[in-house]
Structures are given as C-alpha cells and as structure tokens.
Motif scaffolding. Structure first.
Motif, PDB file in Angstrom:
ATOM      1  N   MET A   1      14.399   2.987   6.150  1.00  0.00           N
ATOM      2  CA  MET A   1      15.552   3.780   6.598  1.00  0.00           C
ATOM      3  C   MET A   1      15.352   4.288   8.017  1.00  0.00           C
ATOM      4  O   MET A   1      16.286   4.303   8.809  1.00  0.00           O
ATOM      5  N   THR A   2      14.137   4.686   8.337  1.00  0.00           N
ATOM      6  CA  THR A   2      13.880   5.252   9.660  1.00  0.00           C
ATOM      7  C   THR A   2      13.801   4.179  10.738  1.00  0.00           C
ATOM      8  O   THR A   2      14.524   4.223  11.733  1.00  0.00           O
ATOM      9  N   TYR A   3      12.930   3.207  10.542  1.00  0.00           N
ATOM     10  CA  TYR A   3      12.642   2.273  11.623  1.00  0.00           C
ATOM     11  C   TYR A   3      13.680   1.162  11.759  1.00  0.00           C
ATOM     12  O   TYR A   3      13.964   0.731  12.869  1.00  0.00           O
TER      13      TYR A   3
ATOM     14  N   ARG B   1       8.544   9.572   5.301  1.00  0.00           N
ATOM     15  CA  ARG B   1       8.148   8.715   6.427  1.00  0.00           C
ATOM     16  C   ARG B   1       6.837   9.194   7.026  1.00  0.00           C
ATOM     17  O   ARG B   1       5.947   8.397   7.324  1.00  0.00           O
ATOM     18  N   ASP B   2       6.703  10.515   7.196  1.00  0.00           N
ATOM     19  CA  ASP B   2       5.456  11.058   7.733  1.00  0.00           C
ATOM     20  C   ASP B   2       4.278  10.754   6.806  1.00  0.00           C
ATOM     21  O   ASP B   2       3.190  10.389   7.270  1.00  0.00           O
ATOM     22  N   GLU B   3       4.495  10.890   5.490  1.00  0.00           N
ATOM     23  CA  GLU B   3       3.442  10.553   4.532  1.00  0.00           C
ATOM     24  C   GLU B   3       3.084   9.072   4.623  1.00  0.00           C
ATOM     25  O   GLU B   3       1.912   8.702   4.552  1.00  0.00           O
TER      26      GLU B   3
ATOM     27  N   ASP C   1       0.793  -1.231   0.000  1.00  0.00           N
ATOM     28  CA  ASP C   1       0.000   0.000   0.000  1.00  0.00           C
ATOM     29  C   ASP C   1       0.824   1.278   0.000  1.00  0.00           C
ATOM     30  O   ASP C   1       0.265   2.360  -0.156  1.00  0.00           O
ATOM     31  N   LEU C   2       2.110   1.176   0.197  1.00  0.00           N
ATOM     32  CA  LEU C   2       2.961   2.367   0.176  1.00  0.00           C
ATOM     33  C   LEU C   2       3.699   2.450  -1.148  1.00  0.00           C
ATOM     34  O   LEU C   2       3.975   1.438  -1.787  1.00  0.00           O
ATOM     35  N   THR C   3       4.027   3.682  -1.532  1.00  0.00           N
ATOM     36  CA  THR C   3       4.849   3.848  -2.724  1.00  0.00           C
ATOM     37  C   THR C   3       6.275   3.407  -2.398  1.00  0.00           C
ATOM     38  O   THR C   3       6.650   3.300  -1.223  1.00  0.00           O
ATOM     39  N   LYS C   4       7.058   3.182  -3.422  1.00  0.00           N
ATOM     40  CA  LYS C   4       8.431   2.733  -3.199  1.00  0.00           C
ATOM     41  C   LYS C   4       9.241   3.749  -2.375  1.00  0.00           C
ATOM     42  O   LYS C   4       9.918   3.361  -1.424  1.00  0.00           O
ATOM     43  N   PRO C   5       9.168   5.056  -2.662  1.00  0.00           N
ATOM     44  CA  PRO C   5       9.905   6.012  -1.814  1.00  0.00           C
ATOM     45  C   PRO C   5       9.433   6.004  -0.360  1.00  0.00           C
ATOM     46  O   PRO C   5      10.243   6.128   0.559  1.00  0.00           O
TER      47      PRO C   5
END
Length: 134
Positions: A91-93, A116-118, A80-84
């Motif tokens: 990268m964050t988690y 990440r917020d998006e 459900d998320l885009t590749k970026p």
C-alpha cells in the motif's frame, strides 16, 4: 553514550537503505512482465542466464546484479513478513510510484504506517540473511 549514538546512526542508515531498496523493488516490480506467446527456445533453457565473460558489457552485469538483489528483496517481502506487513508495504510503496490504487477501507492509515514501519525493521535481518548489502 557514544556507543549508543553509533548504534542509532547505524540503525538509521540501515533503515534508509531498506527504504531505498523498497523503492528500487517497486520500480523493478512494475517493469517485470511475464513472457507471453510461444517460447523462442527450448523451455528448459529459458531460465538460464547468459554467462558473464570478459567481453560482456558492464551495464549488463550491473543489471543482472540489480535483478538478483531485487529478487532477494521480493522473496524477503513475500516470505519473511506477515501478511498485514506485506499489505502495508504494498500500500505504501506501490502507491508512491503509480496511481494510488492500493488502499483499504478496513485498515486506518495510522495502522498502515505502523505496520510499514514494523515491516521495514523486520526486513533488516531478513535481508542480511539473504546477503543483501544494506
């Protein structure tokens, strides 16, 4: 005004829940290991989970529920998320819980934070569709 404040609080709570689920997902993701070697049973029985009856331990049941939830989180991230956005989540988690090996020289940190917020906001409806309780 009060209605808007309640909506903001509900959204903040959901966002907090998504972030906690992502931290739990990282721990689950790091623990998972593929089966290696010769299977100990018939291959078609390998994917069948043991039945839960009145004699099973409560912890086993909780672990199965947690694993099922983490599989849903994993599928939401992958599908459900885009590749970026996926890359920003990784990268964050993943860097939070282990060595910081997930980085990119092409993407500035501010852009990673924004993506990440998006992604966290996009996961709220994605997880709802998958019946994950926030």
């Amino acid at each position: 005004m009060a209605m808007q404040k309640n909506e903001n609080n509900a959204e903040r709570n959901e966002l907090r829940s998504v972030r906690q689920l992502l931290r739990d997902w990282v721990r689950w993701k790091r623990r998972w290991r593929p089966k290696l070697g010769y299977p100990g049973a018939v291959p078609y029985l390998d994917n069948i989970l043991p039945t839960i009856d009145g004699y099973s331990e409560g912890e086993d049941y909780d672990e199965q529920i947690d694993a099922a939830t983490m599989r849903q989180v994993d599928q939401a991230i992958e599908r459900d998320l885009t590749k970026p956005q996926r890359i920003a989540v990784y990268m964050t988690y993943l860097n939070e819980t282990g060595p910081a090996v997930w980085r990119s020289n092409r993407v500035p940190r501010e852009q990673v934070r924004r993506l990440r917020d998006e992604a966290e906001l996009a996961l709220i409806p994605a997880l709802r569709r998958r019946n994950v309780r926030l």
